[in-house]
Structure formats: C-alpha cells, structure tokens
Scaffold this motif. Structure first.
Motif, PDB file in Angstrom:
ATOM      1  N   HIS A   9       0.825  -1.205   0.000  1.00 53.85           N
ATOM      2  CA  HIS A   9       0.000   0.000   0.000  1.00 53.85           C
ATOM      3  C   HIS A   9       0.860   1.256   0.000  1.00 53.85           C
ATOM      4  N   GLN A  10       1.984   1.225   0.668  1.00 58.71           N
ATOM      5  CA  GLN A  10       2.869   2.390   0.657  1.00 58.71           C
ATOM      6  C   GLN A  10       3.330   2.701  -0.761  1.00 58.71           C
ATOM      7  N   GLU A  11       3.699   1.663  -1.515  1.00 56.97           N
ATOM      8  CA  GLU A  11       4.090   1.879  -2.903  1.00 56.97           C
ATOM      9  C   GLU A  11       2.927   2.429  -3.720  1.00 56.97           C
ATOM     10  N   PHE A  12       1.744   1.883  -3.474  1.00 54.50           N
ATOM     11  CA  PHE A  12       0.563   2.294  -4.232  1.00 54.50           C
ATOM     12  C   PHE A  12       0.188   3.743  -3.936  1.00 54.50           C
ATOM     13  N   SER A  13       0.499   4.207  -2.769  1.00 54.55           N
ATOM     14  CA  SER A  13       0.116   5.566  -2.371  1.00 54.55           C
ATOM     15  C   SER A  13       0.943   6.629  -3.072  1.00 54.55           C
ATOM     16  N   THR A  14       2.218   6.343  -3.298  1.00 54.63           N
ATOM     17  CA  THR A  14       3.092   7.416  -3.777  1.00 54.63           C
ATOM     18  C   THR A  14       4.033   7.037  -4.916  1.00 54.63           C
ATOM     19  N   GLU A  15       4.231   5.738  -5.181  1.00 55.77           N
ATOM     20  CA  GLU A  15       5.284   5.345  -6.109  1.00 55.77           C
ATOM     21  C   GLU A  15       4.778   4.736  -7.412  1.00 55.77           C
ATOM     22  N   VAL A  16       3.692   3.978  -7.347  1.00 55.97           N
ATOM     23  CA  VAL A  16       3.189   3.295  -8.537  1.00 55.97           C
ATOM     24  C   VAL A  16       1.688   3.521  -8.655  1.00 55.97           C
ATOM     25  N   ALA A  17       1.182   3.347  -9.871  1.00 52.81           N
ATOM     26  CA  ALA A  17      -0.256   3.477 -10.114  1.00 52.81           C
ATOM     27  C   ALA A  17      -0.608   2.597 -11.300  1.00 52.81           C
ATOM     28  N   ASN A  18      -1.860   2.181 -11.376  1.00 53.89           N
ATOM     29  CA  ASN A  18      -2.288   1.318 -12.475  1.00 53.89           C
ATOM     30  C   ASN A  18      -3.777   1.523 -12.694  1.00 53.89           C
ATOM     31  N   GLY A  19      -4.097   2.510 -13.510  1.00 54.95           N
ATOM     32  CA  GLY A  19      -5.496   2.822 -13.759  1.00 54.95           C
ATOM     33  C   GLY A  19      -5.857   2.657 -15.217  1.00 54.95           C
ATOM     34  N   THR A  20      -6.967   3.277 -15.606  1.00 52.10           N
ATOM     35  CA  THR A  20      -7.445   3.213 -16.990  1.00 52.10           C
ATOM     36  C   THR A  20      -7.424   4.574 -17.668  1.00 52.10           C
ATOM     37  N   GLY A  21      -6.950   5.600 -16.970  1.00 49.65           N
ATOM     38  CA  GLY A  21      -7.085   6.973 -17.444  1.00 49.65           C
ATOM     39  C   GLY A  21      -6.177   7.336 -18.598  1.00 49.65           C
ATOM     40  N   PRO A  22      -6.326   8.562 -19.115  1.00 46.23           N
ATOM     41  CA  PRO A  22      -5.549   9.019 -20.278  1.00 46.23           C
ATOM     42  C   PRO A  22      -4.082   9.290 -19.979  1.00 46.23           C
ATOM     43  N   PHE A  23      -3.705   9.261 -18.688  1.00 44.99           N
ATOM     44  CA  PHE A  23      -2.313   9.461 -18.314  1.00 44.99           C
ATOM     45  C   PHE A  23      -1.888   8.401 -17.295  1.00 44.99           C
ATOM     46  N   GLU A  24      -0.609   8.075 -17.313  1.00 50.26           N
ATOM     47  CA  GLU A  24      -0.007   7.160 -16.353  1.00 50.26           C
ATOM     48  C   GLU A  24       0.879   7.956 -15.400  1.00 50.26           C
ATOM     49  N   LEU A  25       1.060   7.420 -14.198  1.00 46.98           N
ATOM     50  CA  LEU A  25       1.925   8.110 -13.240  1.00 46.98           C
ATOM     51  C   LEU A  25       3.361   8.090 -13.728  1.00 46.98           C
ATOM     52  N   GLY A  26       3.962   9.268 -13.760  1.00 47.73           N
ATOM     53  CA  GLY A  26       5.380   9.361 -14.088  1.00 47.73           C
ATOM     54  C   GLY A  26       6.212   9.364 -12.821  1.00 47.73           C
ATOM     55  N   GLU A  27       6.081  10.445 -12.056  1.00 46.95           N
ATOM     56  CA  GLU A  27       6.849  10.565 -10.825  1.00 46.95           C
ATOM     57  C   GLU A  27       6.086  11.426  -9.829  1.00 46.95           C
ATOM     58  N   PHE A  28       6.134  11.041  -8.561  1.00 50.46           N
ATOM     59  CA  PHE A  28       5.473  11.788  -7.492  1.00 50.46           C
ATOM     60  C   PHE A  28       6.480  11.994  -6.375  1.00 50.46           C
ATOM     61  N   ASN A  29       6.903  13.222  -6.205  1.00 52.75           N
ATOM     62  CA  ASN A  29       7.778  13.608  -5.108  1.00 52.75           C
ATOM     63  C   ASN A  29       6.944  14.436  -4.132  1.00 52.75           C
ATOM     64  N   VAL A  30       6.573  13.827  -3.021  1.00 54.41           N
ATOM     65  CA  VAL A  30       5.667  14.463  -2.067  1.00 54.41           C
ATOM     66  C   VAL A  30       6.205  15.829  -1.659  1.00 54.41           C
ATOM     67  N   ASP A  31       5.319  16.812  -1.693  1.00 54.51           N
ATOM     68  CA  ASP A  31       5.613  18.200  -1.320  1.00 54.51           C
ATOM     69  C   ASP A  31       6.524  18.908  -2.327  1.00 54.51           C
ATOM     70  N   GLU A  32       6.800  18.261  -3.474  1.00 53.26           N
ATOM     71  CA  GLU A  32       7.672  18.888  -4.468  1.00 53.26           C
ATOM     72  C   GLU A  32       6.990  18.988  -5.834  1.00 53.26           C
ATOM     73  N   ASP A  33       6.690  17.841  -6.444  1.00 56.85           N
ATOM     74  CA  ASP A  33       6.095  17.879  -7.780  1.00 56.85           C
ATOM     75  C   ASP A  33       5.476  16.537  -8.137  1.00 56.85           C
ATOM     76  N   VAL A  34       4.637  16.555  -9.176  1.00 55.72           N
ATOM     77  CA  VAL A  34       3.993  15.357  -9.698  1.00 55.72           C
ATOM     78  C   VAL A  34       4.014  15.449 -11.217  1.00 55.72           C
ATOM     79  N   THR A  35       4.244  14.308 -11.867  1.00 60.55           N
ATOM     80  CA  THR A  35       4.205  14.243 -13.322  1.00 60.55           C
ATOM     81  C   THR A  35       3.407  13.020 -13.748  1.00 60.55           C
ATOM     82  N   VAL A  36       2.523  13.207 -14.720  1.00 58.77           N
ATOM     83  CA  VAL A  36       1.853  12.079 -15.371  1.00 58.77           C
ATOM     84  C   VAL A  36       2.192  12.129 -16.848  1.00 58.77           C
ATOM     85  N   VAL A  37       2.276  10.950 -17.464  1.00 60.95           N
ATOM     86  CA  VAL A  37       2.677  10.864 -18.871  1.00 60.95           C
ATOM     87  C   VAL A  37       1.552  10.249 -19.688  1.00 60.95           C
TER      88      VAL A  37
END
Length: 628
Positions: free
Chosen positions: A327-355
């Motif tokens: 769950h810790q990985e799922f919260s901030t490090e990895v994602a697996n959905g159906t949306g138009p973008f995939e998780l790139g990188e999530f740095n808590v309190d800094e930035d988020v990128t989806v590709v």
C-alpha cells in the motif's frame, strides 16, 4: 485549500431511518466538509453553539389564533425531509423537489442559517493554451487529454500539498486533480460540469423497486499494465472502499441518502464482514449491486473518486489478496489505472508528473506530460505563473482587480472572457469564473439565540456589499443554502424563491431589523448579547466586523472572537457556540448531499458526533415533540 474532517453519524431515530454514517476526513473540500478559508474549493460542515442562558424564545412560529398552534419551522423542515427520503423512486422526483424547497423556506424563515455567498472558482490561462471550460463542480474533475499547449508537449500547473494517490484515500481537490488523470469511474462529470455521463460503463438497468442496479461495462478498456478491465476489478475496487483500513470513504458506499447504500454485513463489533458487500459479478462485463433502499442518485455517487477502478488484487489490503504492490508503494510510487495518463513521478511536497497513455480507449492526449509544481506560498505561486512556468493559474487576491475582467455569461451561467493586462501581469489572458456548488454562511444555535435576533441580522446583512468589499467580488451572494446550480426546480424556481426573500434582498434594512426586534421587546435600552465566532480567517473576521457595525444600536450587542478551526468544530459539536461562520461544498450535485445536515433531528449537538452529524443548529429543540 485546507479542509477539516467530516463528522460521522449513525441512525439515532426511526424517523431518520435513511440517514447513516457520513464520516471520513477531508483535507481540501472534495466531500462536503467544514471550511476554513474562502478560497476556491474549501467547504465545511457547520457548527452549533452552546447553551448560554438565553431566554429560549427563539424559533417558535407562534400561534395562529385558532385552536391548534401553527407548526414550527423545524416541524415543517422535519416533515419535508421525511417526505423526501420516504419517496426515493424516480417517479417521486417532483415530490422530493417540493420537499427540499420547503426545507429551504423553513430555514430561511427561522433564520437558523444565513447563507452569505456561493464560492466563485476562477481560472486564468495564457493564450497559447486551449483548455475546455470547467463547470460548477470544479476543475479537479477535468482530464487533460483534450487540452493542448501550442508549441509545447507539456502542460504545466501548480498544486497544493498532498501525500497519497490511492483513490479510496483521496478527500481533497489537490490529490483528486491528479487521480482523475490516472484512474476512472463507471460515470463521470466531464470537466466538472454537473451533467453525468458514462465513463467505464456503457449502460445500466434499475429494478422496478429501485434497489437493484445492473451495470454493463465497456469491453475495450485496458489498465496501464495492458490487462483488460472486467467486472471482477470493479468488485475488488469497491470492496476496498469498505474493507481496507486505508479507506476514508466507507460511508459513501454503504449509507443513504448521502451515499450509495449498498447492503453489507457487519460483525458484533460493527466491522464489515469480508466479501459481504452486495456487489455481484454476473459476467466479465456485467456487475450488479443491491441497495438497502431505493436511491435516485446512484449514478452521481459512483462518479466520486473513491469508486475508481484498479486491477483486482493489485493492493493486498483486503482479505483474499496478497497484492502485487504494497500500500505504501501504491500511495506514492506506482499506479495502475485506466485513465488518459499514467503516473510518471510523485515527489511528495515537491512535484507530480503524469505521462500520456498512448493505448487509451478514448481520445489520446495531445500533450505528452502534465506537470504540477507543489507550491504553498501564494506569492511564490504567483511569481511562478507570471514567469509562464504555469500555463493555467490563479490570481491571488492581493494582485486581483475585478475591473480587469472582460467577460460575458454563457448558457451555463459561467463568466467567460479575458483578464488583464493588470499590475505585474503584462498581457491579456483567458478568464473563466463559475459559481461553484458550495455555500459559505453564518449559522446559529437556535436553542440559545432568539429568532428575532437572527432575523434582524438577516435584515442588516447586505450580502452584495460584503462579497464586493470583503471578498473582492470573488463569490456569488447567497440567499439559499442550495446553490442555484442545483436548485431543485431550476433557474425559474430559484428566481421565484428570490422574489419571496423576506429580508430586503440586496440591501441593508436597518428599519426591518429594528421592527422585528421591537416586536420581541429587544431595544437599545433592553439589549441582548450575542457572540460571533469565526475561524482564523481575516476575511470572515472583517465580514463579522461589518455585521457588528451594521447591527449596532438596535438592541443587539455583538462581540467577536476567533478560534482555530478544529476548536470551532469541537465547540460546535459540544453546543458551545452562538453565531459562527462555516461553509459546505458538494462532492456531487445531488441535493440530499448537503440537505441531510439541515434535518432538525440531525442537528442535535447533544448526540454529536456519535449519533448525529448535521449542522450545529440544535434545531430539534424547536420541534413540537422533540424526539427522545
């Protein structure tokens, strides 16, 4: 946009048979919650005040001179609520609409809660960006696969802090704005426009009694890892909302009328029995749910982020699944959905990128990435936008000039046009202003404030003046708890309600205030004391000062105090407030999600938060036969 937690409630009376737990915390106002700041997207549940020894004569409608006393406004509201919740079938819609308006009328006439303004969401974007207009539910509903940035492959934005991307944990607009790009639901409100559409489903059926809903899923949807989405994934995802210890939104799954109301078994300790949620997989593309009672708002509720679909067994936080990731990985490090973008990188309190998801079943995004810089400091965020590091942005109040707006109203009531050049912003940018589905207000505990006092304050409160002078015009003056966007009988019905507004619409009526006070024998020679408590918000403190000055000399001696939000909330639940400021924002555009807090029996502060979770009004004290 900090936002405190929702309260929780359980049934305390058979007269409230359909009201259950609301529960859950909220960090930025996605689900209706108590609000600290009047910024775009904050909301709040309201509070009620304590027993300060007032004379107890408020809230009574009095007698009509006949043999039978006239019903109190609380009785009218209670009867209307019960009529609405007892008639949940589609064919009863007109009856429910009438009942909700009766509740509004009763609240208005008792002045137990005086709406101040509906929040105004404003967006600004440079001319090289083409983004669809967002609606009254907010831009955090918007997927960016239909947004283009001329001359660039990235869309750059600013966001607030958050620390999780698990849909069942999301209670704030900051995380929701990102989650919406990655995960999807069976239904959606595209761009936050309050008109429901299918997303991961193709059609649905409802049983004649309204308790069995059958959903047919799309057969062309893949998760980001390439696996096909099926009904088993939906069942697993919805089980997580009630079985995972990480869930913040179990009540939205199991309760009515403020959630779905799916049947579920619990053990002697009240814990959900594993795999007992009444969700049945019929085949790979068909799923059926069984409700505890009819619910006309099912399609709206399942659009909420907690009902987003992830692959079966992806996280091992419910019985029967070991999980592919922690769950810790799922919260901030990895994602697996159906949306138009995939998780790139999530740095808590800094930035988020989806590709970009090149295999998306819908319209594949034009931009390759969406980037959010996490910036809490208002000045820093403004500087970031001025340097065109953010393509879509907000203008802070200190730099805002209402006269710089050149806009026209579209057919959805949105102000669409341009802003600037103004101040440090040396070019014209695009502008959108839309009245959101939220209400900020001043509430009263009716058990210790006289109705004449509350009505007098309603008379002197010039809402247009307060919104313009105090909130820089960044709001829509409110004359009802329900925002115009979800008024039960539409725009014409709302205008009729305004025509009947009794407290001198659009002006400060000192004569009207003095008249009701004199009828109650309240004068400057024989005054009453009243304390207004606001949370630590400069604008609400200023609004309080204005109201205090307007009511001065009429027989009401108003004093002002501030409290930290959590303290104000606790005092409200303890019945230790008189007049106070709070707000509420809707998570979906269904009238009951909001109105349930005005049911008089649900405003009993003596049983909060364990049994009741309405606004802190103690309105039940005005019922002719208060429930035991």
């Amino acid at each position: 946009m900090p936002d405190p937690a929702n309260g929780e409630a359980v049934e305390s009376s058979k007269r409230r048979r359909l009201l259950g737990l609301l529960g859950g915390g909220a960090a930025v106002s996605l689900a209706g919650c108590s609000d600290q700041e009047p910024s775009d997207g904050d909301d709040g549940s309201d509070g009620s005040d304590g027993e300060d020894g007032m004379d107890g004569e408020d809230g009574e409608d009095g007698e009509d001179g006949g043999d039978e006393p006239e019903r109190t406004n609380a009785d009218k509201a209670q009867a209307a609520w019960e009529r609405a919740t007892s008639n949940p079938l589609p064919e009863d819609e007109d009856l429910r609409q009438e009942a909700y308006i009766e509740m509004e009328e009763a609240l208005r006439d008792d002045a137990g809660l005086i709406p101040l303004y509906h929040g105004l969401t404003e967006r600004f974007w440079y001319d090289y960006v083409d983004v669809p207009l967002s609606g009254a539910l907010g831009a955090h509903w918007q997927q960016y696969n239909t947004t283009t940035v001329e001359g660039d492959t990235d869309l750059n934005l600013v966001n607030s802090t958050f620390d999780e991307l698990d849909p069942i944990m999301s209670t704030d607009t900051a995380s929701s704005a990102v989650i919406t790009q990655i995960y999807e639901n069976l239904t959606a409100f595209p761009n936050g426009v309050p008109e429901i559409e299918n997303q991961l489903m193709s059609e649905y059926e409802v049983s004649e009694d309204g308790t069995t809903w059958t959903f047919t899923l799309r057969d062309d949807v893949q998760f980001h890892d390439g696996t096909e989405m099926t009904a088993q994934d939906v069942k697993y995802s919805w089980r997580r909302t009630v079985e995972s210890e990480n869930s913040e939104r179990a009540s939205f799954t199991t309760n009515q009328p403020v959630g779905l109301g799916i049947d579920v078994e619990t053990d002697d300790d009240g814990n959900v029995v594993s795999d007992s949620l009444a969700v049945e997989v019929i085949d790979d593309y068909t799923i059926e749910i069984q409700l505890s009672g009819p619910n006309p708002d099912v399609l709206d509720v399942i659009a909420y982020s907690s009902f987003a679909v992830i692959p079966e067994g992806y996280v091992g936080d419910i019985d029967g699944y070991d999980g592919e990731v922690s769950h810790q990985e799922f919260s901030t490090e990895v994602a697996n959905g159906t949306g138009p973008f995939e998780l790139g990188e999530f740095n808590v309190d800094e930035d988020v990128t989806v590709v970009r998801n090149d295999d998306y079943y819908g319209e594949v995004a034009d931009v390759e990435e969406v980037n959010w810089e996490i910036i809490e400091d208002t000045q820093a965020a403004w500087t970031y936008a001025l340097e065109q590091n953010a393509d879509i942005f907000a203008v802070p109040t200190f730099a805002y000039e209402q006269d710089a707006i050149d806009a026209e109203t579209d057919d959805r009531g949105r102000e669409v046009g341009t802003y600037g050049p103004e101040g440090e912003l040396n070019e014209e940018v695009n502008y959108l202003g839309v009245s959101e589905i939220s209400t900020f207000y001043f509430g009263f505990n009716v058990s210790n404030t006289q109705r004449a006092v509350r009505q007098a304050i309603a008379y002197v409160m010039n809402k247009e003046q307060i919104v313009q002078d105090v909130f820089a015009g960044r709001g829509t003056p409110a004359y009802s708890f329900l925002p115009p966007a979800i008024w039960p009988t539409g725009n014409d019905g709302y205008n009729t309600f305004l025509d009947e507004y009794p407290y001198s619409l659009g002006e400060s009526d000192l004569q009207g205030a003095q008249s009701v006070l004199q009828e109650a024998d309240i004068t400057s020679d024989d005054p009453v004391d009243l304390t207004l408590t606001t949370y630590e918000s400069e604008v609400f403190q200023t609004a309080g000062e204005l109201i205090r000055d307007l009511i001065s000399g009429t027989g009401i001696n108003m004093s002002l105090e501030t409290a930290q939000f959590s303290t104000l909330q606790s005092r409200g639940e303890d019945g230790d407030l008189e007049m106070y400021s709070l707000g509420w924002i809707w998570s979906w555009p269904a009238v009951p999600y909001g109105m349930f807090q005005l049911e008089p029996l649900n405003t009993d502060t003596s049983t909060m938060p364990s049994e009741t979770n309405g606004f802190y009004l103690d309105w039940q004290t005005q019922l002719e036969e208060e429930a035991e």
